[in-house]
Design an enzyme around this catalytic site. Structure first.
Site, PDB file in Angstrom:
ATOM      1  N   LYS A   2     -14.939   7.351  -2.513  1.00  0.00           N
ATOM      2  CA  LYS A   2     -16.109   7.571  -1.784  1.00  0.00           C
ATOM      3  C   LYS A   2     -16.806   8.864  -2.135  1.00  0.00           C
ATOM      4  O   LYS A   2     -18.009   8.967  -2.364  1.00  0.00           O
ATOM      5  CB  LYS A   2     -16.024   7.330  -0.423  1.00  0.00           C
ATOM      6  CG  LYS A   2     -15.600   6.080  -0.127  1.00  0.00           C
ATOM      7  CD  LYS A   2     -14.864   5.811   1.279  1.00  0.00           C
ATOM      8  CE  LYS A   2     -14.030   4.555   1.479  1.00  0.00           C
ATOM      9  NZ  LYS A   2     -13.304   4.326   2.688  1.00  0.00           N
TER      10      LYS A   2
ATOM     11  N   LYS B   4      -9.067  12.728   6.227  1.00  0.00           N
ATOM     12  CA  LYS B   4      -8.111  11.504   5.940  1.00  0.00           C
ATOM     13  C   LYS B   4      -7.217  11.728   7.284  1.00  0.00           C
ATOM     14  O   LYS B   4      -7.232  12.878   7.890  1.00  0.00           O
ATOM     15  CB  LYS B   4      -7.480  11.710   4.507  1.00  0.00           C
ATOM     16  CG  LYS B   4      -7.055  13.006   4.292  1.00  0.00           C
ATOM     17  CD  LYS B   4      -6.117  12.970   2.896  1.00  0.00           C
ATOM     18  CE  LYS B   4      -7.370  12.961   1.767  1.00  0.00           C
ATOM     19  NZ  LYS B   4      -7.280  12.267   0.660  1.00  0.00           N
ATOM     20  N   ARG B   5      -6.314  10.638   7.420  1.00  0.00           N
ATOM     21  CA  ARG B   5      -5.393  10.964   8.303  1.00  0.00           C
ATOM     22  C   ARG B   5      -4.422  11.950   8.081  1.00  0.00           C
ATOM     23  O   ARG B   5      -4.426  12.395   6.853  1.00  0.00           O
ATOM     24  CB  ARG B   5      -4.376   9.439   8.493  1.00  0.00           C
ATOM     25  CG  ARG B   5      -5.212   8.362   9.043  1.00  0.00           C
ATOM     26  CD  ARG B   5      -5.491   8.797  10.330  1.00  0.00           C
ATOM     27  NE  ARG B   5      -4.533   8.431  11.395  1.00  0.00           N
ATOM     28  CZ  ARG B   5      -3.945   7.630  11.969  1.00  0.00           C
ATOM     29  NH1 ARG B   5      -4.855   6.558  12.154  1.00  0.00           N
ATOM     30  NH2 ARG B   5      -2.742   7.587  12.687  1.00  0.00           N
TER      31      ARG B   5
ATOM     32  N   HIS C 137       0.858  -1.141  -0.135  1.00  0.00           N
ATOM     33  CA  HIS C 137      -0.144  -0.041   0.126  1.00  0.00           C
ATOM     34  C   HIS C 137       0.844   1.151  -0.143  1.00  0.00           C
ATOM     35  O   HIS C 137       0.347   2.143   0.356  1.00  0.00           O
ATOM     36  CB  HIS C 137      -0.818  -0.058   1.048  1.00  0.00           C
ATOM     37  CG  HIS C 137      -1.779  -1.003   1.448  1.00  0.00           C
ATOM     38  ND1 HIS C 137      -3.072  -0.914   0.626  1.00  0.00           N
ATOM     39  CD2 HIS C 137      -1.671  -2.315   1.609  1.00  0.00           C
ATOM     40  CE1 HIS C 137      -3.871  -2.086   1.071  1.00  0.00           C
ATOM     41  NE2 HIS C 137      -2.947  -2.887   1.450  1.00  0.00           N
TER      42      HIS C 137
ATOM     43  N   THR D 298      -8.251   5.864  -1.044  1.00  0.00           N
ATOM     44  CA  THR D 298      -9.694   5.206  -1.332  1.00  0.00           C
ATOM     45  C   THR D 298     -10.687   6.161  -1.044  1.00  0.00           C
ATOM     46  O   THR D 298     -11.940   6.192  -1.361  1.00  0.00           O
ATOM     47  CB  THR D 298      -9.886   3.944  -0.544  1.00  0.00           C
ATOM     48  OG1 THR D 298      -9.325   4.073   0.754  1.00  0.00           O
ATOM     49  CG2 THR D 298      -9.045   2.712  -1.137  1.00  0.00           C
TER      50      THR D 298
ATOM     51  N   LYS E 282       0.191  14.385   2.822  1.00  0.00           N
ATOM     52  CA  LYS E 282      -1.144  14.496   2.227  1.00  0.00           C
ATOM     53  C   LYS E 282      -1.657  15.924   2.176  1.00  0.00           C
ATOM     54  O   LYS E 282      -2.551  16.382   1.721  1.00  0.00           O
ATOM     55  CB  LYS E 282      -2.232  13.598   2.954  1.00  0.00           C
ATOM     56  CG  LYS E 282      -2.273  12.093   2.911  1.00  0.00           C
ATOM     57  CD  LYS E 282      -3.153  11.575   4.176  1.00  0.00           C
ATOM     58  CE  LYS E 282      -3.078  10.095   4.070  1.00  0.00           C
ATOM     59  NZ  LYS E 282      -4.051   9.394   2.840  1.00  0.00           N
TER      60      LYS E 282
HETATM   61  N1  PLP Z   1     -10.425   6.878   7.302  1.00  0.00           N
HETATM   62  C1  PLP Z   1     -11.498   6.591   6.936  1.00  0.00           C
HETATM   63  C2  PLP Z   1     -12.416   6.598   8.178  1.00  0.00           C
HETATM   64  C3  PLP Z   1     -11.892   6.300   5.811  1.00  0.00           C
HETATM   65  O1  PLP Z   1     -13.511   5.948   5.328  1.00  0.00           O
HETATM   66  C4  PLP Z   1     -10.974   6.292   4.550  1.00  0.00           C
HETATM   67  C5  PLP Z   1     -11.570   6.100   3.331  1.00  0.00           C
HETATM   68  O2  PLP Z   1     -11.132   5.394   2.657  1.00  0.00           O
HETATM   69  C6  PLP Z   1      -9.755   6.758   4.937  1.00  0.00           C
HETATM   70  C7  PLP Z   1      -9.381   7.144   6.383  1.00  0.00           C
HETATM   71  C8  PLP Z   1      -8.719   6.843   3.892  1.00  0.00           C
HETATM   72  O3  PLP Z   1      -8.802   7.923   3.371  1.00  0.00           O
HETATM   73  P1  PLP Z   1      -7.719   8.569   1.984  1.00  0.00           P
HETATM   74  O4  PLP Z   1      -7.649   7.440   1.058  1.00  0.00           O
HETATM   75  O5  PLP Z   1      -8.221   9.946   1.698  1.00  0.00           O
HETATM   76  O6  PLP Z   1      -6.508   8.875   2.833  1.00  0.00           O
END
Ligand code: PLP
Length: 798
Positions: free
Chosen positions: A649, A534-535, A374, A645, A540
């Site tokens: 969404k 996101k985290r 990943h 991901t 990011k």
């Molecule tokens: N945290 C949560 C609760 C999520 O639903 C997601 C979605 O994939 C993520 C983190 C990851 O987000 P990103 O892919 O934008 O870093």
């Protein structure tokens, strides 16, 4: 079923029970009340919402268990090749709504509850999130389990049943604080404790040479033993009876170990040891991407790997004698490096316990394992210090050395004595992935990740779900996501536009109410809801977002009345957790709060700009935030996000994306075209060149100005933010905020321009959702099943 001698008794038992539980309103109400009285043990004449939720959950669980049993029996009978999905993290979130939707009994339960005077949605809100994971990787496991069940694949998930899930984020004076999430406090109706399914797991000790039937073999004499107990979590598919198992292991003290302590009379020590064993599955490590070689972490990894491998061998040996058949029945998928000890463990079992030759064992290993990475950066790959491994798992270290020896010998035959290259590729102190790719390109496959539309549209956005089904004339897209493309035909249809905007408005109202309850801030529904959740990570670039907001604020402040009329009002929403030890990420959260405080209390700009930090971002918060977003930001420096991901969404929910060309957004451009997104920033190949420029790299004046505002204490805490500013100025701007700033502002301006043209915006939004089919985890799982695991669907016939 073959009941053998017990046939008569079995028939009598079947006669005593209904074949299946009934789903008519009266039966459901009776069931719920039954559980209120006898499971929750409250009076059926007096129970509150939480107790009603518990009773409801148990009624749903009963129906889930029926299907789960049927599926497991069917799999046992058919004995298909199974895939075992090993992941140290599963971010399941809430289960109730997802389960009743997949079981097709949501409306029946909602009716039954309303006749009892309860609202289904209100009760669903009572459930806490199961946060047994950090972020994208962990939520991906959850989405993939949903797809595996829905597509009828014979799959089993394995993981750890942490007692403490991911910490709860609370904000005090703008600073992140972490609180433990003891999620099991109020019980967990979705799991089934299997006290009889236990395996011993060994640690430490020594390895001795012994002779067995004249052959030298290795015997590992462990120094510590703990017991792994299974907790099963049934995962139902949608539109199928198939309900697969997610088996999570909890650590318990081993009886054998206790016996020794009791014999020495040291009762207190024995009890203390019990607690030590339990600590193995007690806590989820809260770092999103980096792990320091901690012994407990390695113990967790081996603990869950060892129990899972024993379970897999047990299942195989129940019906098979010859290990040559193993690859025909077993595929193991490793979710990132965390379960990679499984490779060594299977090797150990085949060699030391099943007494296969090295050659035969290795041949099996090469056929059954696949692994998903990943990350695209070597820093993201977990490394284990040799000493630590040798002490905890002495036999495994030997096997790793042997694997490496054989591997390097094979390499020498292929590439000769190129020592540099051999050193880089030696798996003890790992080198570059590229070298491996050069030799074995066929062993590498790129798979686009995906998310499940069941959770991310049907559960979280019911109005959009109904709208899509109405316009496509079918609900089949819930299982067959490719049908979504049909929305393209109506992308300019005025009636759809009206309904589409209404759905967005409903979701914005829900989000605005949440913001008000949480922060007291009233936000305007006419504003663009602009979200980055996101985290929190430097790569990011939440900081780029905040700097952009400061710039916007600064511009509005310097505008006259007429110009202000042209400003598109924005509600900027940021959310995400920082790893507890990640100082810079925590400073970014604090910066967001001080900037928000300043902007939100500036009456001069009113509704033109608001900034909200949503605390404790998790799956259930995501389910509410994502449908309510107009625009979402994915700002990672190009070349750093392997996938992402979250963006998928948002896309499915018709939210427009403002993003760099990184990870999955590159593929989104292919699906919906760059005219329907706001792309900006350096591309991955340019990033390398920009970094090389270093001190000669020019940054725009606007960038220097906003950083200066922070340095000068415009928002207070200037000493605290100094290190943050130092990180993004001059040669230290590794993530290139300065270099991308102008391009970012231009993309933001383009988004403003599009937003005021409602018709254009709505069309872009429809085309985003219509083009999101490639990002369903159903497609990902189908690809894995066909190209990697070589497994077939095995559908339960009932
Ligand atoms: N945290 C949560 C609760 C999520 O639903 C997601 C979605 O994939 C993520 C983190 C990851 O987000 P990103 O892919 O934008 O870093």
């Amino acid at each position: 079923l073959d009941f053998g001698e017990r046939k008569g008794q079995a028939e009598r038992m079947l006669g005593l029970m209904d074949v299946f539980l009934k789903n008519d309103p009266i039966s459901l109400q009776k069931d719920i009340l039954h559980h209120v009285e006898y499971t929750v043990a409250r009076s059926r004449f007096s129970f509150d919402d939480f107790e009603a939720y518990q009773a409801l959950a148990h009624s749903v669980r009963d129906r889930l268990i029926e299907r789960w049993h049927d599926t497991l029996i069917h799999f046992k009978k058919e004995d298909p090749k199974r895939v075992y999905f090993l992941s140290l993290e599963f971010l399941m979130g809430r289960s109730l709504s997802n389960i009743v939707i997949n079981l097709g009994i949501r409306d029946q339960f909602a009716d039954a509850l309303s006749q009892l005077g309860f609202d289904f949605e209100v009760l669903a809100e009572q459930e806490g999130d199961a946060c047994l994971g950090n972020g994208g990787l962990a939520r991906l496991s959850a989405c993939q389990m949903d797809s595996l069940a829905t597509l009828d694949y014979p799959a089993v998930g394995y993981g750890l049943r942490y007692q403490y899930g991911l910490f709860r984020q609370v904000i005090v004076d703008g600073f992140q604080h972490e609180q433990p999430d003891y999620w099991l406090n109020f019980g967990n109706p979705w799991e089934i404790e299997r006290v009889h399914i236990t395996y011993p797991v060994k640690f430490y000790g020594t390895v001795t040479d012994e002779f067995l039937n004249g052959e030298k073999c290795k015997v590992w004499v462990p120094g510590e033993m703990v017991e792994a107990v299974a907790y099963d979590n049934p995962i139902p598919g949608y539109g199928t009876r198939n309900t697969i198992n997610l088996r999570l292991w909890a650590a318990k003290p081993s009886d054998q170990h206790d016996m020794e302590s009791f014999n020495t009379g040291d009762y207190v020590d024995a009890v203390v040891n019990r607690q030590r064993a339990e600590s193995i599955s007690s806590i989820l490590y809260p770092d999103d991407r980096s792990y320091q070689g901690k012994e407990l972490r390695l113990k967790q990894q081996y603990f869950f790997v060892s129990a899972s491998v024993q379970d897999i061998f047990r299942r195989f040996k129940d019906t098979h004698k010859k290990f040559d058949e193993f690859p025909e029945k077993v595929a193991l998928q490793l979710n990132d490096t965390h379960p990679s000890l499984a490779i060594v463990e299977v090797m150990r079992v085949l060699l030391d316990e099943e007494h296969l030759s090295w050659h035969r064992a290795w041949d099996i290993i090469c056929k059954i394992f696949s692994f998903t990475t990943h990350t695209v950066s070597p820093e993201g790959l977990e490394k284990i210090p040799v000493d630590l491994l040798g002490n905890l798992l002495p036999r495994h270290l030997q096997i790793i050395y042997d694997i490496n020896f054989n591997f390097v010998e094979e390499l020498k035959k292929m590439i000769g004595l190129d020592y540099d290259r051999l050193t880089r590729m030696s798996i003890v102190e790992e080198g570059a992935v590229k070298d491996f790719y050069d030799l074995w390109p066929h062993k590498f496959q790129y798979k686009t990740n995906g998310v499940t539309q069941r959770r991310w549209i049907v559960v979280s956005n019911p109005s959009l779900c109904a709208l899509i089904s109405k316009w496509l004339g079918t609900e089949a897209w819930i299982r067959d996501i490719d049908l979504l493309i049909g929305l393209r035909d109506y992308a300019t249809n005025a009636e759809l536009h009206q309904e589409w905007k209404m759905v967005k408005k409903v979701n914005k109202i829900r989000l605005a109410e949440y913001i008000e309850v949480m922060s007291g801030l009233k936000v305007s529904l006419d504003a663009m809801f602009d979200v980055q959740t996101k985290r929190i990570h430097e790569y990011k670039r939440q900081l780029l977002n905040i700097l952009g907001i400061i710039h916007r604020y600064d511009c509005i402040k310097n505008m006259d009345k007429n110009d202000r009329k042209k400003v598109v009002p924005r509600v900027c929403i940021i959310g995400g957790k920082a790893a507890p030890g990640y100082e810079i990420a925590k400073k970014i959260i604090k910066l967001c709060h001080v900037v928000a405080e300043r902007i939100n209390n500036d009456n001069d700009i009113g509704d033109l700009l608001k900034l909200v930090f949503i605390p404790d971002y998790n799956v259930s918060v995501a389910e509410m935030v994502i449908p309510g977003a107009d625009l979402s930001q994915h700002l990672s420096t190009a070349g750093h996000e392997a996938s992402g991901t979250g963006s998928m969404k948002f896309l499915m929910n018709g939210c427009l994306l403002l993003a760099t060309a990184d990870g999955s957004t590159i593929e989104m451009v292919e699906e919906i075209g760059q005219d329907n997104m706001f792309l900006f920033g350096a591309k991955a190949h340019e990033v390398v060149a920009l970094r090389k420029k270093g001190p000669t790299l020019k940054v725009p004046l606007q960038f220097s100005r906003v950083v200066r505002m922070i340095r000068d204490g415009h928002f207070g805490f200037e000493d605290y933010f100094k290190s943050l500013c130092d990180k993004i100025e001059g040669t230290s701007d590794y993530f290139l905020l300065g270099a991308d700033f102008m391009s970012y502002l231009e993309a933001q301006a383009a988004a403003d321009k599009a937003f005021v043209d409602e018709e254009r915006w709505t069309k872009m939004s429809i085309l985003s959702a219509a083009g999101s089919g490639r990002f369903s985890s159903d497609r990902t799982i189908q690809e894995y099943a066909e190209n990697t695991w070589d497994i077939q669907p095995c559908r339960c016939p009932f």
